[in-house]
Design a protein around this motif. Structure first.
Motif, PDB file in Angstrom:
ATOM      1  N   LEU A 147       3.943  43.712  20.214  1.00  0.00           N
ATOM      2  CA  LEU A 147       2.782  43.934  21.084  1.00  0.00           C
ATOM      3  C   LEU A 147       3.218  44.428  22.456  1.00  0.00           C
ATOM      4  CD1 LEU A 147      -0.236  43.635  21.828  1.00  0.00           C
ATOM      5  CD2 LEU A 147       0.249  41.236  22.404  1.00  0.00           C
ATOM      6  N   GLY A 148       4.242  43.800  23.024  1.00  0.00           N
ATOM      7  CA  GLY A 148       4.733  44.211  24.329  1.00  0.00           C
ATOM      8  C   GLY A 148       5.208  45.655  24.333  1.00  0.00           C
ATOM      9  N   MET A 149       5.911  46.066  23.273  1.00  0.00           N
ATOM     10  CA  MET A 149       6.413  47.441  23.223  1.00  0.00           C
ATOM     11  C   MET A 149       5.279  48.446  23.067  1.00  0.00           C
ATOM     12  SD  MET A 149       9.558  47.069  23.796  1.00  0.00           S
ATOM     13  CE  MET A 149       9.757  48.834  23.802  1.00  0.00           C
ATOM     14  N   VAL A 150       4.252  48.092  22.307  1.00  0.00           N
ATOM     15  CA  VAL A 150       3.097  48.990  22.146  1.00  0.00           C
ATOM     16  C   VAL A 150       2.355  49.144  23.473  1.00  0.00           C
ATOM     17  CG1 VAL A 150       0.839  49.244  21.043  1.00  0.00           C
ATOM     18  CG2 VAL A 150       2.823  48.555  19.681  1.00  0.00           C
ATOM     19  N   VAL A 151       2.150  48.030  24.175  1.00  0.00           N
ATOM     20  CA  VAL A 151       1.472  48.082  25.474  1.00  0.00           C
ATOM     21  C   VAL A 151       2.287  48.892  26.471  1.00  0.00           C
ATOM     22  CG1 VAL A 151       0.723  46.663  27.435  1.00  0.00           C
ATOM     23  CG2 VAL A 151       0.194  45.942  25.092  1.00  0.00           C
ATOM     24  N   LEU A 152       3.596  48.689  26.480  1.00  0.00           N
ATOM     25  CA  LEU A 152       4.473  49.458  27.373  1.00  0.00           C
ATOM     26  C   LEU A 152       4.369  50.952  27.090  1.00  0.00           C
ATOM     27  CD1 LEU A 152       6.814  49.908  29.373  1.00  0.00           C
ATOM     28  CD2 LEU A 152       8.390  49.290  27.525  1.00  0.00           C
ATOM     29  N   THR A 153       4.419  51.320  25.806  1.00  0.00           N
ATOM     30  CA  THR A 153       4.331  52.729  25.439  1.00  0.00           C
ATOM     31  C   THR A 153       3.016  53.339  25.914  1.00  0.00           C
ATOM     32  OG1 THR A 153       5.690  52.306  23.476  1.00  0.00           O
ATOM     33  CG2 THR A 153       4.425  54.351  23.512  1.00  0.00           C
ATOM     34  N   ALA A 172      10.097  54.594  24.559  1.00  0.00           N
ATOM     35  CA  ALA A 172       9.407  53.346  24.230  1.00  0.00           C
ATOM     36  C   ALA A 172       8.781  53.422  22.844  1.00  0.00           C
ATOM     37  CB  ALA A 172       8.338  53.051  25.287  1.00  0.00           C
ATOM     38  N   GLY A 173       8.231  54.581  22.492  1.00  0.00           N
ATOM     39  CA  GLY A 173       7.642  54.738  21.166  1.00  0.00           C
ATOM     40  C   GLY A 173       8.660  54.579  20.056  1.00  0.00           C
ATOM     41  N   VAL A 174       9.879  55.067  20.281  1.00  0.00           N
ATOM     42  CA  VAL A 174      10.949  54.903  19.285  1.00  0.00           C
ATOM     43  C   VAL A 174      11.262  53.420  19.087  1.00  0.00           C
ATOM     44  CG1 VAL A 174      13.394  55.348  18.819  1.00  0.00           C
ATOM     45  CG2 VAL A 174      11.926  57.179  19.694  1.00  0.00           C
ATOM     46  N   ALA A 175      11.244  52.646  20.168  1.00  0.00           N
ATOM     47  CA  ALA A 175      11.582  51.220  20.082  1.00  0.00           C
ATOM     48  C   ALA A 175      10.520  50.424  19.337  1.00  0.00           C
ATOM     49  CB  ALA A 175      11.774  50.650  21.483  1.00  0.00           C
ATOM     50  N   LEU A 224       8.189  46.949  14.462  1.00  0.00           N
ATOM     51  CA  LEU A 224       7.129  47.006  13.454  1.00  0.00           C
ATOM     52  C   LEU A 224       7.683  46.637  12.086  1.00  0.00           C
ATOM     53  CD1 LEU A 224       4.219  47.765  12.696  1.00  0.00           C
ATOM     54  CD2 LEU A 224       4.985  50.129  12.425  1.00  0.00           C
ATOM     55  N   ALA A 225       8.887  47.150  11.769  1.00  0.00           N
ATOM     56  CA  ALA A 225       9.501  46.825  10.480  1.00  0.00           C
ATOM     57  C   ALA A 225       9.837  45.342  10.386  1.00  0.00           C
ATOM     58  CB  ALA A 225      10.759  47.674  10.283  1.00  0.00           C
TER      59      ALA A 225
END
Length: 412
Positions: A98-104, A192-195, A200-201
């Protein structure tokens, strides 16, 4: 050994071996951890080199720009407190995702802002995502790599410094190449999108260790961190090193520019403070957990490097700028040291997630006034001697808190 004995032994070995999915998840957790770490600073360090252009393009006043330099600490503190309840309910991996999606989303949208208010709001969104990941990284290390806490924390900090220094050094060339500061700032949404992908996996695989709210041997009564001297020492140490770090991020290029150094050279000097952390963080993480006397001595030594760097800037900033930047870069290794001590002081994952939220949350709250106060002192003094003297004074309690936090004591 008979064929029946051999078959029995093979069956026992297969039964005791970890499931293939867990082995796969453990391998995937390493790049996932490093990619997440690499994305925890570009949102901040990419803006400083083009702040002048951003202010002009957005009509941003000087006080609002000063607010922007204090926003990371405020967001990390306030949003970070939400990480433990979310992790208890959903587990660390989904919250990191969730944090990575929000950051992206924040990084991708803020270059599209048409005014300072929208830019601040979207920067806050990106920083909120970072805050969730910040708190949970020590937990991920503690649970997925319990025998390699120091080494993996060092690798995590090394990746963080790679991301920070790359963003500081590359944003201006990107902006110049495309003729727009917005491109230089927005490009980091791609990283960020790559991370997002490995997290997700991991989340979909559902292979995370037991929830940190359910340790194997939970204490009868959860420790109250607000009454624990070690927890407070960690919080103070984290807060004072964060103060120094955000002053360096927000003001160090200006210190060099005011000394007559070009903007491009000032950006490279600033990048050096992060580049040095790449090998030093890894080396520090490899040895810090093995020290029998604790980590207090390292905390004190790093403080002396900071004192020397500030003293050099105070006395003769343009005489040996690479030396002063290098000394501050070594001193900034207080950050991975603080993360390692948080992971080592907690007895299990449940304690670590609470201790991480407490130390980082209270620490970032403590650090909020620092960059603003440095700006006020700069205006009052008309130069950098008074602000740098203030920073030298702050190093002393940082060393004391580090010595106390580094003692070999566990919470829980």
């Amino acid at each position: 050994m008979t064929s029946r004995d051999a078959a029995t032994a093979d069956h026992a070995a297969a039964r005791d071996a970890p499931p293939r999915s867990l082995v796969w998840a453990r391998r995937l957790a390493v790049p996932a951890l490093l990619l997440a770490a690499a994305n925890l600073r570009p949102a901040v360090t990419s803006l400083g080199p083009v702040l002048e252009e951003a202010r002009a393009g957005l009509g941003m006043s000087a006080p609002v720009a000063g607010l922007l330099t204090s926003m990371p600490a405020a967001c990390f503190a306030l949003v970070g407190f939400a990480a433990p309840p979310l992790a208890r309910r959903h587990g660390p991996d989904p919250v990191v995702l969730l944090g990575m999606v929000v950051l992206t989303a924040g990084l991708a949208l803020r270059p599209l802002a048409g005014n300072a208010g929208a830019f601040l709001a979207l920067s806050t969104l990106a920083l909120a995502g970072i805050a969730l990941v910040n708190v949970l990284m020590p937990v991920v290390v503690k649970e997925r790599f319990p025998e390699r806490v120091g080494a993996m924390t060092g690798a995590y900090a090394m990746a963080l410094n790679v991301g920070a220094s790359t963003a500081a050094a590359v944003t201006v060339p990107l902006a110049d190449r495309f003729g727009d500061w917005r491109v230089g700032v927005g490009a980091w949404a791609l990283l960020a999108g790559v991370a997002v992908l490995p997290w997700l996996a991991l989340t979909r695989a559902g292979t995370a260790p037991a929830s940190p709210s359910e340790p194997a041997e939970a204490p009868a009564v959860a420790p109250r961190l607000t009454r624990n001297p070690t927890a407070w020492a960690l919080a103070v140490y984290f807060g004072l090193q964060a103060t120094a770090a955000y002053v360096v991020i927000g003001w160090l290029p200006q210190v060099f520019r005011d000394a007559g150094i070009s903007a491009e050279a000032a950006g490279l000097l600033f990048a050096l403070t992060s580049v040095l952390g790449i090998p030093l963080s890894f080396a520090l993480g490899a040895v810090v957990g093995r020290l029998r006397g604790g980590q207090g001595g390292i905390a004190v030594a790093l403080g002396f490097f900071g004192l020397a760097g500030y003293a050099g800037l105070w006395a003769a900033p343009a005489t040996a700028p690479w030396l002063w930047a290098g000394l501050l870069g070594v001193s900034n290794c207080a950050f991975p040291l603080a993360l390692t001590m948080i992971a080592l002081r907690g007895r299990d994952g449940g304690i670590v997630v609470r201790l991480s939220a407490f130390a980082q949350g209270m620490g970032y709250l403590l650090s909020i006034p620092g960059p603003l106060l440095v700006g006020v002192l700069y205006d009052l003094d008309g130069g950098w001697r008074l602000p740098l003297a203030f920073l030298m004074v702050l190093v002393v309690p940082q060393m004391v808190a580090g010595a106390l936090a580094g003692r070999r004591r566990q919470i829980g």
